[in-house]
Design a protein around this motif. Structure first.
Motif, PDB file in Angstrom:
ATOM      1  N   ASP A  10       9.388  -3.649  72.217  1.00 38.87           N
ATOM      2  CA  ASP A  10       9.231  -3.005  70.909  1.00 38.87           C
ATOM      3  C   ASP A  10       8.358  -1.756  71.065  1.00 38.87           C
ATOM      4  N   ASP A  14       1.699   0.460  74.746  1.00 37.97           N
ATOM      5  CA  ASP A  14       1.513  -0.323  75.978  1.00 37.97           C
ATOM      6  C   ASP A  14       2.861  -0.801  76.517  1.00 37.97           C
ATOM      7  N   ASN A  39       6.209  -3.595  66.957  1.00 37.98           N
ATOM      8  CA  ASN A  39       5.251  -2.513  66.703  1.00 37.98           C
ATOM      9  C   ASN A  39       5.817  -1.509  65.704  1.00 37.98           C
ATOM     10  N   ASN A 167       2.635 -10.702  69.105  1.00 38.56           N
ATOM     11  CA  ASN A 167       4.072 -10.897  69.384  1.00 38.56           C
ATOM     12  C   ASN A 167       4.559 -12.255  68.889  1.00 38.56           C
ATOM     13  N   ASP A 241       1.017  -5.436  77.826  1.00 39.19           N
ATOM     14  CA  ASP A 241       2.397  -5.560  78.311  1.00 39.19           C
ATOM     15  C   ASP A 241       2.510  -5.299  79.812  1.00 39.19           C
TER      16      ASP A 241
END
Ligand code: BDR
Ligand code: CA
Length: 315
Positions: A10, A14, A39, A167, A241
């Motif tokens: 998404d 990051d 995001n 998330n 991430d």
């Protein structure tokens, strides 16, 4: 042989770091990006994924995925973390590329069926696309090589509630379906990502040494670093991430605890990833028939940062 991966994403500042990290790592072969809301909206996430592919100058498929959570009402997008455009309000012009016709779940299924036991799925956003792929083709659970997710937390405080990570909280029903599936989820959550800080100094070195995406990451990264500075008083930013990519490259940098994980889907614990850490038999047996996950609880921070720097700076 490099490991074949699909990144479900998404983007997200990051996410961009993670995707460029994967593209720059000879241990990994990136077969495509699948996009999800998180995001930003899924439309914006797809444009952003196309931007990243364009900046990198490579040609890989980008497949558009879930637009809303499985069950719960959509939540506002966190523009205070990633900017309204997901890239720190850089407001880039429209990308030239287009997503493929196949949707994200269908692309995942097709790629896994064509490459049995060879594909690692790395999900760094909410888990709707993985849950959808499992729903449409349950056989993929036994045909993927590994599933690595950035998400969740066990002992570390959450980042959207005292117990929930963003998330998982964004689509807890999808996340629970992913943990309940007949595969092993490798969970890279806040227990480790809050221990890996990407300092501004390294971001400057990447800008100065990487002529392909260094400047972009630095410019977008200012917004992200400002968010951490103002909300947590920390210099630099957490490497959420990109830590999942580091795990895919070298899991030995992480300490792992094995056990089944379930996700609370409603109430004030919504989004909590609850790991059963003992062999006890409880009257509450929701964990009993769930395959053990590998949950990262410790990390060699300097090892992860060295891996990142090597890929991004090249030394
Ligand atoms: C996760 O949430 C998003 O803001 C980041 O991109 C990362 O995937 C961290 O909780
Ligand atoms: Ca993300």
């Amino acid at each position: 042989m490099p490991e074949k991966i699909i990144i479900d994403t998404d983007p997200g500042i990051d996410d961009a770091m993670a995707i460029f990290f994967a593209m720059s790592s000879p241990e990994l072969e990136l077969l495509g990006l699948t996009t999800t809301f998180g995001n930003v909206s899924v439309e914006r996430a797809t444009e952003n994924a196309l931007h990243l592919v364009e900046i990198a100058g490579i040609s890989i498929p980008v497949a558009i995925g879930e637009a809303v959570p499985f069950v719960q009402a959509p939540l506002p997008f966190p523009d205070f973390v990633h900017g309204a455009d997901g890239f720190g309000n850089l407001n880039l012009p429209q990308p030239k590329g287009q997503p493929i016709e196949l949707g994200a779940a269908e692309f995942i299924i097709k790629t896994v069926l064509q490459n049995p036991h060879e594909i690692t799925l790395i999900a760094i956003g909410p888990l709707g696309n993985l849950a959808r792929a499992l729903e449409l083709e349950p056989r993929i659970a036994k045909l993927v090589k590994r599933v690595v997710i950035m998400g969740g937390t066990v002992l570390e405080s959450g980042n959207v509630s005292p117990v929930a990570e963003a998330n998982i909280y964004s689509d807890p029903h999808a996340a629970d379906a992913v943990f309940r599936a007949d595969w092993t989820v490798h969970m890279v959550g806040l227990d480790v990502t809050h221990k890996v800080t990407l300092m501004n100094d390294l971001q400057r070195r990447i800008r100065d040494h990487n002529s392909i995406f260094g400047q972009f990451l630095f410019d977008a990264g200012r917004f992200y670093a400002d968010f951490y500075q103002s909300s947590r008083g920390t210099e630099g930013c957490y490497m959420h991430d990109a830590s999942a990519i580091a795990y895919a490259i070298n899991p030995n940098l992480f300490d792992v605890v094995n056990g089944p994980v379930r996700v609370a889907t409603e109430g004030f614990a919504k989004g909590q990833t609850i790991l059963k850490r003992t062999d006890y038999s409880y009257p509450e047996n929701h964990w009993d028939i769930v395959t053990d996950a590998c949950v990262c609880m410790g990390v060699d921070e300097s090892g992860v940062l060295a891996l990142y720097e090597k890929a991004m700076v090249g030394s």
